[in-house]
Design an enzyme around this catalytic site. Structure first.
Site, PDB file in Angstrom:
ATOM      1  N   HIS A 145     -27.194  16.687  -2.447  1.00 40.75           N
ATOM      2  CA  HIS A 145     -28.405  17.499  -2.319  1.00 40.75           C
ATOM      3  C   HIS A 145     -28.971  17.286  -0.919  1.00 40.75           C
ATOM      4  O   HIS A 145     -29.095  16.155  -0.452  1.00 40.75           O
ATOM      5  CB  HIS A 145     -29.442  17.066  -3.362  1.00 40.75           C
ATOM      6  N   MET A 166     -10.176   2.410   0.067  1.00 41.68           N
ATOM      7  CA  MET A 166      -8.950   2.993   0.613  1.00 41.68           C
ATOM      8  C   MET A 166      -8.794   4.441   0.177  1.00 41.68           C
ATOM      9  O   MET A 166      -7.972   4.785  -0.665  1.00 41.68           O
ATOM     10  CB  MET A 166      -7.748   2.165   0.195  1.00 41.68           C
ATOM     11  N   HIS A 208      -5.783   8.950  -1.147  1.00 41.50           N
ATOM     12  CA  HIS A 208      -6.146   7.557  -1.432  1.00 41.50           C
ATOM     13  C   HIS A 208      -4.892   6.719  -1.614  1.00 41.50           C
ATOM     14  O   HIS A 208      -3.785   7.244  -1.812  1.00 41.50           O
ATOM     15  CB  HIS A 208      -7.039   7.458  -2.677  1.00 41.50           C
ATOM     16  N   CYS A 209      -5.056   5.421  -1.567  1.00 40.84           N
ATOM     17  CA  CYS A 209      -3.970   4.488  -1.842  1.00 40.84           C
ATOM     18  C   CYS A 209      -3.765   4.420  -3.350  1.00 40.84           C
ATOM     19  O   CYS A 209      -4.728   4.458  -4.116  1.00 40.84           O
ATOM     20  CB  CYS A 209      -4.315   3.112  -1.286  1.00 40.84           C
ATOM     21  N   HIS A 214      -7.588  -0.643  -5.257  1.00 39.92           N
ATOM     22  CA  HIS A 214      -7.460  -0.202  -3.872  1.00 39.92           C
ATOM     23  C   HIS A 214      -8.462   0.916  -3.549  1.00 39.92           C
ATOM     24  O   HIS A 214      -9.078   0.918  -2.487  1.00 39.92           O
ATOM     25  CB  HIS A 214      -6.030   0.261  -3.603  1.00 39.92           C
ATOM     26  N   HIS A 243      -3.890  14.464  -2.545  1.00 43.41           N
ATOM     27  CA  HIS A 243      -4.159  15.458  -3.575  1.00 43.41           C
ATOM     28  C   HIS A 243      -3.798  16.871  -3.100  1.00 43.41           C
ATOM     29  O   HIS A 243      -3.719  17.789  -3.915  1.00 43.41           O
ATOM     30  CB  HIS A 243      -5.633  15.416  -3.981  1.00 43.41           C
ATOM     31  N   HIS A 269     -27.979  13.158  -5.707  1.00 46.16           N
ATOM     32  CA  HIS A 269     -29.220  13.377  -6.456  1.00 46.16           C
ATOM     33  C   HIS A 269     -29.224  12.728  -7.832  1.00 46.16           C
ATOM     34  O   HIS A 269     -30.003  13.122  -8.706  1.00 46.16           O
ATOM     35  CB  HIS A 269     -29.556  14.865  -6.564  1.00 46.16           C
ATOM     36  N   HIS A 302       0.836  -1.193   0.000  1.00 44.88           N
ATOM     37  CA  HIS A 302       0.000   0.000   0.000  1.00 44.88           C
ATOM     38  C   HIS A 302       0.874   1.248   0.000  1.00 44.88           C
ATOM     39  O   HIS A 302       2.094   1.187   0.204  1.00 44.88           O
ATOM     40  CB  HIS A 302      -0.924   0.024   1.227  1.00 44.88           C
ATOM     41  N   GLU A 328     -29.074  24.306  -4.460  1.00 44.33           N
ATOM     42  CA  GLU A 328     -29.964  23.178  -4.196  1.00 44.33           C
ATOM     43  C   GLU A 328     -29.218  21.851  -4.341  1.00 44.33           C
ATOM     44  O   GLU A 328     -29.426  20.906  -3.578  1.00 44.33           O
ATOM     45  CB  GLU A 328     -31.161  23.199  -5.144  1.00 44.33           C
ATOM     46  N   THR A 329     -28.350  21.774  -5.354  1.00 45.26           N
ATOM     47  CA  THR A 329     -27.534  20.599  -5.616  1.00 45.26           C
ATOM     48  C   THR A 329     -26.189  21.098  -6.128  1.00 45.26           C
ATOM     49  O   THR A 329     -26.137  22.078  -6.854  1.00 45.26           O
ATOM     50  CB  THR A 329     -28.191  19.693  -6.681  1.00 45.26           C
ATOM     51  N   ASP A 349      -1.496   8.721  -1.550  1.00 39.86           N
ATOM     52  CA  ASP A 349      -1.391   9.852  -2.464  1.00 39.86           C
ATOM     53  C   ASP A 349      -2.290  10.956  -1.924  1.00 39.86           C
ATOM     54  O   ASP A 349      -3.507  10.807  -1.886  1.00 39.86           O
ATOM     55  CB  ASP A 349      -1.828   9.401  -3.866  1.00 39.86           C
TER      56      ASP A 349
END
Length: 377
Positions: A292, A187, A172-173, A182, A137, A343, A132, A316-317, A135
């Protein structure tokens, strides 16, 4: 099962476990990052910085943190322990051989301030079978730290990076050749990098939340047998070949919040009171989503999660691209049950991407009232 592609710890450690269309590209990227890593110029002297050790908590909850920076930049220490474990996804007992950070899907939300240093200890216990890494971001260089944190069972690594961008970001992995497996096995998680002055509306107004909740949306790909029933496996390695076939259809069997259907509904509903200001952090590491709040709005929304941008108002969304975390700030104005959903309503009601907010307080007839109750005539 000699005709099946089997995955063992020995094959993982030998580096011959997975071969796919992207494997040469990913492998080359890791190799280049590793070659570049030893070249360091003028390493910073961080010895004078304050260190703060944070104990992470299981989502949807978030560890205690100041909303405004409490002094100059510091080094914030976190620990993530990788757990490979079975998880039950629904009331029918459907199982996933999950890969997790700290045992939960999603992994814990980490909170720092812009300019702070994140120092992460990543532990892969020798009880696990697979290789494993992580990463971020939110990080810059070396595949988000992925090239510097490849840990085999029984190993650990320590990564430090400077949080230069304000916002909420996915982590994330991403091990060489195995990334989608993964990530879609659970993960992933998120980190929130707050501006040092705290959140604002982009025009000078401070936005101070009373509560923060972390919703991690997850797509799972569980194979079915010839009768259409979900299959069960002894290990992730045993499930790999069948799972990959389902993944390649791009059709999830489950799309859930926080690891399981109903994980944030009923007795597990998120709570608030009328007048409380709630920040909702929502991540999706693999697919697009559209949160939403039924009966409410996003008063201030950073759909792509970057706090340097002026937030959208009264949404709203809102749309969160795959591989992104977003944030929405809302003041609850009426008591009752609010559904919080993806939604794409098929994904919400049929596949599980739904949560509830249970809000207490007094009803405001000025906002809504029943003029004529439903009758039979």
């Amino acid at each position: 099962m000699t005709d099946k592609f089997q995955i063992t710890r020995r094959s993982i450690l030998a580096g011959a476990a997975f071969v796919g269309a992207m494997a040469p590209v990913v492998q080359a990227s890791f190799a280049n990052a590793e070659e570049a890593a030893p070249t360091k110029k003028n390493p910073p002297d961080l010895s004078a910085l304050r260190r703060v050790k944070v104990d992470l908590v299981k989502p949807p909850f978030v560890h205690a943190h100041p909303q405004k920076a409490d002094g100059p930049p510091k080094i914030v220490e976190f620990t993530l322990t990788i757990q490979e474990k079975k998880m039950v996804l629904d009331k029918e007992g459907t199982e996933i051989n999950a890969m997790t950070f700290n045992g939960s899907v999603p992994g814990p939300l980490m909170v720092v301030h812009q300019g702070d240093y994140v120092e992460l200890t990543l532990i892969n216990p020798d009880t696990n079978e697979l290789q494993h890494n992580i990463d971020f971001h939110s990080a810059t260089g070396a595949l988000g730290g992925g090239a510097l944190t490849i840990v085999n069972p029984g190993e650990k690594a320590v990564l430090r990076f400077k949080a230069t961008k304000a916002g909420v970001f996915v982590y994330h992995c991403a091990p060489p050749g195995m990334v989608p497996w993964h990530v879609t096995s659970g993960m992933n998680g998120a980190i929130m990098v707050l501006p040092r002055e705290g959140l604002t509306d982009g025009h000078g107004k401070e936005l101070v939340y009373d509560k923060v909740y972390y919703v991690g949306e997850q797509d799972f790909y569980v194979p079915r047998d010839e009768a259409g029933k979900f299959k069960k496996y002894d290990s992730a390695g045993e499930a790999y070949e069948d799972t990959l076939k389902v993944m390649r259809t791009l059709t999830p069997s489950h799309i859930v919040f926080n690891g399981a259907v109903g994980a944030l509904t009923g007795e597990n509903a998120l709570t608030a009171a009328v007048g409380e200001k709630v920040l909702i952090v929502h991540s999706q590491a693999n697919r697009d989503t559209r949160p939403h709040l039924i009966g409410g709005h996003g008063d201030y929304v950073w759909a792509t999660g970057k706090f340097s941008n002026v937030p959208d108002r009264d949404q709203e969304t809102w749309f969160i691209p795959g591989g992104t975390a977003g944030a929405a700030f809302y003041t609850f104005e009426q008591p009752g049950i609010y559904a919080y959903v993806n939604h794409n309503l098929i994904e919400a009601f049929e596949l599980g991407a739904a949560a509830h907010f249970k809000v207490t307080g007094d009803w405001n007839d000025d906002l809504m009232t029943s003029v004529v109750a439903p009758t039979g005539s």
